[in-house]
Scaffold this active site. Structure first.
Site, PDB file in Angstrom:
ATOM      1  CE  LYS A   1      -1.495   1.639 -10.810  1.00 36.70           C
ATOM      2  NZ  LYS A   1      -1.160   2.968 -10.005  1.00 36.70           N
TER       3      LYS A   1
HETATM    4  C1  5RP Z   1      -4.242   5.322 -10.287  1.00 38.21           C
HETATM    5  C2  5RP Z   1      -3.276   5.069 -10.122  1.00 38.21           C
HETATM    6  C3  5RP Z   1      -2.716   4.723  -9.002  1.00 38.21           C
HETATM    7  O1  5RP Z   1      -1.703   5.064  -8.684  1.00 38.21           O
HETATM    8  C4  5RP Z   1      -3.195   3.538  -8.732  1.00 38.21           C
HETATM    9  O2  5RP Z   1      -4.310   2.848  -8.390  1.00 38.21           O
HETATM   10  C5  5RP Z   1      -2.397   2.850  -7.108  1.00 38.21           C
HETATM   11  O3  5RP Z   1      -2.814   2.778  -5.826  1.00 38.21           O
HETATM   12  P1  5RP Z   1      -3.571   2.547  -5.484  1.00 38.21           P
HETATM   13  O4  5RP Z   1      -2.441   1.354  -4.238  1.00 38.21           O
HETATM   14  O5  5RP Z   1      -3.735   3.120  -3.882  1.00 38.21           O
HETATM   15  O6  5RP Z   1      -4.755   1.379  -6.042  1.00 38.21           O
HETATM   16  O7  5RP Z   1      -3.075   4.238 -11.267  1.00 38.21           O
HETATM   17  O8  5RP Z   1      -5.543   5.419 -11.171  1.00 38.21           O
END
Ligand code: 5RP
Length: 292
Positions: free
Chosen positions: A202
């Site tokens: 991610k």
């Molecule tokens: C926190 C994360 C969150 O799940 C991630 O940031 C996703 O959420 P958003 O779309 O609100 O950024 O990994 O560390």
């Protein structure tokens, strides 16, 4: 007694070769059956993409806006998500065990928003992950931070444990004060995570050259939504990301902080799974929102 009458004709269709199809996800063909099966419960095999609903923010932020009551705010969204990204505390206390899509469990933690965030450690055992029947374990990786090596070590340990049990590892490339949000940075961070064994990654979308981030990473990439922006802009972000090679989104605030969260997640699905243009998806969002 076994059927020993070998004179009777049986149709083995010997001229039809057994299927030997490649697995639908980039870089995942050589994984074991259990891992592939779990990945097929995170990514939709028909589009090859995923809409992950992320609401693990409380693990360092506490009850942030939109997550005050996960039972009331988030559970109604779950039928529209391909998978849920959350902590074990919320999974056990709030999510009905009848939920059958993949669970991506937050597996690292430690510091709160009040401290140095990169100082995380693994926070879940592999036995607990198996008990909770999770599809993937998510770990934050802080490339360029004070605790870079420690966070990489968290990830490689999780990869070793996950591979033993057929559980995927999602490496989450963190961004922080000292980490520039540039294509160069994301190419470095995502490639390091893939080379060191992450099953998928991610990261964040960047304007200009995002396709070099996805092309240079041999495993699937999903993008975080990031801070809340107007709904149309969030749909554009998701659209550009998938058109430039992302295998979906792991979106939190831009869904659960939207004016109409149930409508927003359905609009995001259209963009991610059906390549619907942002303007059209936004119309759907408005229509569903009005019907609300
Ligand atoms: C926190 C994360 C969150 O799940 C991630 O940031 C996703 O959420 P958003 O779309 O609100 O950024 O990994 O560390």
């Amino acid at each position: 007694m076994a059927d020993e009458d070998t004179t009777q004709a049986k149709d083995f269709q010997a001229d039809v070769p057994a299927p030997n199809d490649p697995f639908f996800l980039k870089g995942s063909n050589n994984l074991d059956w259990g891992l592939k099966n779990r990945l097929a419960n995170i990514f939709d095999p028909s589009s090859g993409r995923t809409v992950m609903l992320a609401f693990d923010h409380g693990y360092f932020l506490g009850p942030t806006s939109g997550l005050e009551r996960v039972d009331l705010d988030i559970v109604p969204l779950t039928p529209y998500a391909d998978t849920l990204m959350l902590t074990r505390g919320i999974l056990r206390t709030v999510i009905p065990p009848t939920y059958t899509r993949g669970i991506v469990l937050r597996a690292s933690g430690g510091p709160s928003i009040l401290r140095e965030l990169s100082d995380e450690q693994l926070a879940v055992s592999i036995e607990e992950a198996v008990r909770l029947n999770v599809a993937a374990l998510a770990v934050q990786v802080f490339i360029g931070s004070e605790h870079e090596t420690q966070s990489i070590h968290n990830m490689t340990r999780l990869v070793d444990l996950g591979n033993q049990y057929g559980i995927a590892t999602l490496a989450v490339t963190a961004v922080g004060k000292e980490m520039a949000r540039t294509p160069q940075y994301f190419r470095l961070a995502t490639r390091m995570c893939a080379e060191l064994g992450a099953t998928y990654i991610k990261t964040y979308y960047v304007e200009d050259e995002f396709e070099t981030v996805t092309a240079g990473c041999p495993v699937p990439i999903v993008i975080a939504g990031g801070k809340k922006i107007p709904e149309l802009d969030a749909l554009e972000l998701a659209y550009k990301a998938v058109q430039e090679g992302a295998a979906g989104v792991d979106m939190g605030r831009n869904i659960f902080q939207a004016d109409h969260p149930v409508a927003m997640i359905q609009a995001v699905r259209k963009v991610v799974h059906e390549d619907v243009k942002p303007a059209e998806a936004f119309e759907l969002y408005q229509t569903l929102g009005r019907e609300g």
